[in-house]
Design a protein around this motif. Structure first.
Motif, PDB file in Angstrom:
ATOM      1  N   SER A  99      -0.036   2.881  -3.600  1.00  0.00           N
ATOM      2  CA  SER A  99      -0.602   4.310  -3.126  1.00  0.00           C
ATOM      3  C   SER A  99      -0.870   4.966  -4.477  1.00  0.00           C
ATOM      4  O   SER A  99      -1.970   5.823  -4.301  1.00  0.00           O
ATOM      5  CB  SER A  99       0.463   5.092  -2.054  1.00  0.00           C
ATOM      6  N   LYS A 100       0.037   4.822  -5.472  1.00  0.00           N
ATOM      7  CA  LYS A 100      -0.305   5.297  -6.912  1.00  0.00           C
ATOM      8  C   LYS A 100      -0.456   4.685  -7.962  1.00  0.00           C
ATOM      9  O   LYS A 100       0.696   3.753  -7.794  1.00  0.00           O
ATOM     10  CB  LYS A 100       0.617   6.630  -6.708  1.00  0.00           C
ATOM     11  N   THR A 101      -1.207   4.557  -8.795  1.00  0.00           N
ATOM     12  CA  THR A 101      -0.902   3.859 -10.004  1.00  0.00           C
ATOM     13  C   THR A 101      -1.630   4.403 -11.050  1.00  0.00           C
ATOM     14  O   THR A 101      -2.460   5.056 -11.120  1.00  0.00           O
ATOM     15  CB  THR A 101      -1.927   2.389 -10.046  1.00  0.00           C
ATOM     16  N   ILE A 102      -0.470   4.666 -11.947  1.00  0.00           N
ATOM     17  CA  ILE A 102      -1.040   5.376 -13.453  1.00  0.00           C
ATOM     18  C   ILE A 102      -0.758   4.504 -14.589  1.00  0.00           C
ATOM     19  O   ILE A 102       0.569   3.798 -14.582  1.00  0.00           O
ATOM     20  CB  ILE A 102      -0.070   6.726 -13.419  1.00  0.00           C
ATOM     21  N   SER A 103      -1.639   4.281 -15.364  1.00  0.00           N
ATOM     22  CA  SER A 103      -1.465   3.437 -16.634  1.00  0.00           C
ATOM     23  C   SER A 103      -1.679   4.199 -17.876  1.00  0.00           C
ATOM     24  O   SER A 103      -2.601   4.933 -18.030  1.00  0.00           O
ATOM     25  CB  SER A 103      -2.357   2.354 -16.696  1.00  0.00           C
ATOM     26  N   ASN A 104      -1.038   3.977 -18.925  1.00  0.00           N
ATOM     27  CA  ASN A 104      -1.007   4.757 -20.302  1.00  0.00           C
ATOM     28  C   ASN A 104      -1.076   3.572 -21.350  1.00  0.00           C
ATOM     29  O   ASN A 104      -0.079   2.608 -21.242  1.00  0.00           O
ATOM     30  CB  ASN A 104       0.185   5.458 -20.216  1.00  0.00           C
ATOM     31  N   PHE A 105      -2.057   3.634 -22.178  1.00  0.00           N
ATOM     32  CA  PHE A 105      -2.106   2.988 -23.436  1.00  0.00           C
ATOM     33  C   PHE A 105      -1.788   3.748 -24.957  1.00  0.00           C
ATOM     34  O   PHE A 105      -2.071   4.855 -24.772  1.00  0.00           O
ATOM     35  CB  PHE A 105      -3.641   2.591 -23.639  1.00  0.00           C
ATOM     36  N   VAL A 106      -1.081   2.993 -25.777  1.00  0.00           N
ATOM     37  CA  VAL A 106      -0.744   3.795 -27.117  1.00  0.00           C
ATOM     38  C   VAL A 106      -1.055   2.715 -27.925  1.00  0.00           C
ATOM     39  O   VAL A 106      -0.443   1.409 -27.722  1.00  0.00           O
ATOM     40  CB  VAL A 106       0.755   4.090 -27.134  1.00  0.00           C
ATOM     41  N   PHE A 107      -1.585   2.897 -29.161  1.00  0.00           N
ATOM     42  CA  PHE A 107      -2.222   2.085 -30.085  1.00  0.00           C
ATOM     43  C   PHE A 107      -1.790   2.335 -31.686  1.00  0.00           C
ATOM     44  O   PHE A 107      -1.733   3.657 -31.650  1.00  0.00           O
ATOM     45  CB  PHE A 107      -3.599   1.558 -30.115  1.00  0.00           C
ATOM     46  N   VAL A 108      -1.167   1.619 -32.404  1.00  0.00           N
ATOM     47  CA  VAL A 108      -1.084   1.604 -33.422  1.00  0.00           C
ATOM     48  C   VAL A 108      -1.933   0.704 -34.223  1.00  0.00           C
ATOM     49  O   VAL A 108      -1.644  -0.526 -34.259  1.00  0.00           O
ATOM     50  CB  VAL A 108       0.431   1.738 -34.293  1.00  0.00           C
ATOM     51  N   ASP A 150       0.691  -1.319   0.094  1.00  0.00           N
ATOM     52  CA  ASP A 150       0.020  -0.007  -0.120  1.00  0.00           C
ATOM     53  C   ASP A 150       0.869   1.200  -0.001  1.00  0.00           C
ATOM     54  O   ASP A 150       0.275   2.348  -0.082  1.00  0.00           O
ATOM     55  CB  ASP A 150      -0.890   0.016   1.208  1.00  0.00           C
ATOM     56  N   ILE A 151       2.076   1.264   0.068  1.00  0.00           N
ATOM     57  CA  ILE A 151       3.011   2.217   0.126  1.00  0.00           C
ATOM     58  C   ILE A 151       3.727   2.598  -1.168  1.00  0.00           C
ATOM     59  O   ILE A 151       4.487   3.489  -1.239  1.00  0.00           O
ATOM     60  CB  ILE A 151       3.942   2.514   1.407  1.00  0.00           C
ATOM     61  N   SER A 152       3.637   1.559  -2.057  1.00  0.00           N
ATOM     62  CA  SER A 152       4.374   1.615  -3.254  1.00  0.00           C
ATOM     63  C   SER A 152       3.739   2.401  -4.425  1.00  0.00           C
ATOM     64  O   SER A 152       2.727   2.719  -4.335  1.00  0.00           O
ATOM     65  CB  SER A 152       4.753   0.295  -3.817  1.00  0.00           C
ATOM     66  N   GLU A 153       4.785   2.856  -5.477  1.00  0.00           N
ATOM     67  CA  GLU A 153       4.027   3.557  -6.811  1.00  0.00           C
ATOM     68  C   GLU A 153       4.199   2.756  -7.733  1.00  0.00           C
ATOM     69  O   GLU A 153       5.281   2.131  -7.888  1.00  0.00           O
ATOM     70  CB  GLU A 153       4.659   4.856  -6.566  1.00  0.00           C
ATOM     71  N   ASN A 154       3.124   2.612  -8.618  1.00  0.00           N
ATOM     72  CA  ASN A 154       3.198   1.743  -9.965  1.00  0.00           C
ATOM     73  C   ASN A 154       2.767   2.762 -10.996  1.00  0.00           C
ATOM     74  O   ASN A 154       1.815   3.423 -11.257  1.00  0.00           O
ATOM     75  CB  ASN A 154       2.114   0.800  -9.748  1.00  0.00           C
ATOM     76  N   PHE A 155       3.710   2.887 -12.124  1.00  0.00           N
ATOM     77  CA  PHE A 155       3.680   3.485 -13.409  1.00  0.00           C
ATOM     78  C   PHE A 155       3.903   2.483 -14.644  1.00  0.00           C
ATOM     79  O   PHE A 155       4.803   1.865 -14.621  1.00  0.00           O
ATOM     80  CB  PHE A 155       4.641   4.733 -13.471  1.00  0.00           C
ATOM     81  N   TYR A 156       2.845   2.357 -15.303  1.00  0.00           N
ATOM     82  CA  TYR A 156       3.087   1.338 -16.553  1.00  0.00           C
ATOM     83  C   TYR A 156       2.319   1.884 -17.797  1.00  0.00           C
ATOM     84  O   TYR A 156       1.383   2.451 -18.024  1.00  0.00           O
ATOM     85  CB  TYR A 156       2.005   0.142 -15.807  1.00  0.00           C
ATOM     86  N   SER A 157       2.887   1.444 -18.992  1.00  0.00           N
ATOM     87  CA  SER A 157       2.652   1.776 -20.200  1.00  0.00           C
ATOM     88  C   SER A 157       2.521   0.535 -21.054  1.00  0.00           C
ATOM     89  O   SER A 157       3.379  -0.317 -20.945  1.00  0.00           O
ATOM     90  CB  SER A 157       3.881   2.775 -20.859  1.00  0.00           C
ATOM     91  N   MET A 158       1.542   0.513 -21.905  1.00  0.00           N
ATOM     92  CA  MET A 158       1.165  -0.410 -22.845  1.00  0.00           C
ATOM     93  C   MET A 158       1.139   0.062 -24.064  1.00  0.00           C
ATOM     94  O   MET A 158       0.308   0.757 -24.503  1.00  0.00           O
ATOM     95  CB  MET A 158      -0.551  -1.168 -22.651  1.00  0.00           C
ATOM     96  N   ASN A 159       2.106  -0.481 -24.969  1.00  0.00           N
ATOM     97  CA  ASN A 159       2.217   0.352 -26.020  1.00  0.00           C
ATOM     98  C   ASN A 159       1.917  -1.126 -27.136  1.00  0.00           C
ATOM     99  O   ASN A 159       2.426  -2.066 -26.973  1.00  0.00           O
ATOM    100  CB  ASN A 159       3.802   0.427 -26.333  1.00  0.00           C
ATOM    101  N   ASN A 160       1.163  -0.739 -28.043  1.00  0.00           N
ATOM    102  CA  ASN A 160       0.412  -1.888 -28.849  1.00  0.00           C
ATOM    103  C   ASN A 160       0.392  -1.775 -30.501  1.00  0.00           C
ATOM    104  O   ASN A 160       0.184  -0.505 -30.918  1.00  0.00           O
ATOM    105  CB  ASN A 160      -0.839  -2.134 -28.644  1.00  0.00           C
TER     106      ASN A 160
END
Length: 106
Positions: free
Chosen positions: A84-93, A56-66
């Motif tokens: 404690s923080k989670t941010i996800s990013n999606f990129v598509f071609v 619960d005190i960790s941070e997660n940043f994730y990108s999905m490139n497709n």
């Protein structure tokens, strides 16, 4: 932790891929910066499940490139149970029509 995962799905292939992140202690703050690169060819059916079990005190940043070709089916299931923080990013071609994408998050 940093990671860069690449998944190459050939024509008409099928796969269910599970990526799990977990901390081993509740007392240490972790920082995760990751990327998942999916290249899915014509007619492939791929399911990618990303399971976040960080404390619960960790941070997660994730990108999905497709990169998705015609008549392909790509399904993402994102299950964020920790951090404690989670941010996800999606990129598509996209190439051509008849592409089916499905996203599920918690």
């Amino acid at each position: 932790m940093a990671d860069n995962i690449t998944i190459n799905a050939e024509e008409n292939s099928k796969a269910n891929i599970i990526i799990k992140y977990k901390t081993t202690t509740a007392h240490v703050k972790a920082f995760h910066n990751g990327a998942c690169n999916v290249n899915i060819k014509k007619g492939a059916h791929i399911q990618v499940t990303i399971l976040n079990l960080l404390n619960d005190i960790s941070e997660n940043f994730y990108s999905m490139n497709n990169t998705v070709y015609e008549d392909a089916n790509l399904e993402y299931i994102i299950a964020d149970f920790g951090g404690s923080k989670t941010i996800s990013n999606f990129v598509f071609v996209f190439f051509k029509n008849s592409i089916k994408l499905t996203f599920s998050t918690t």
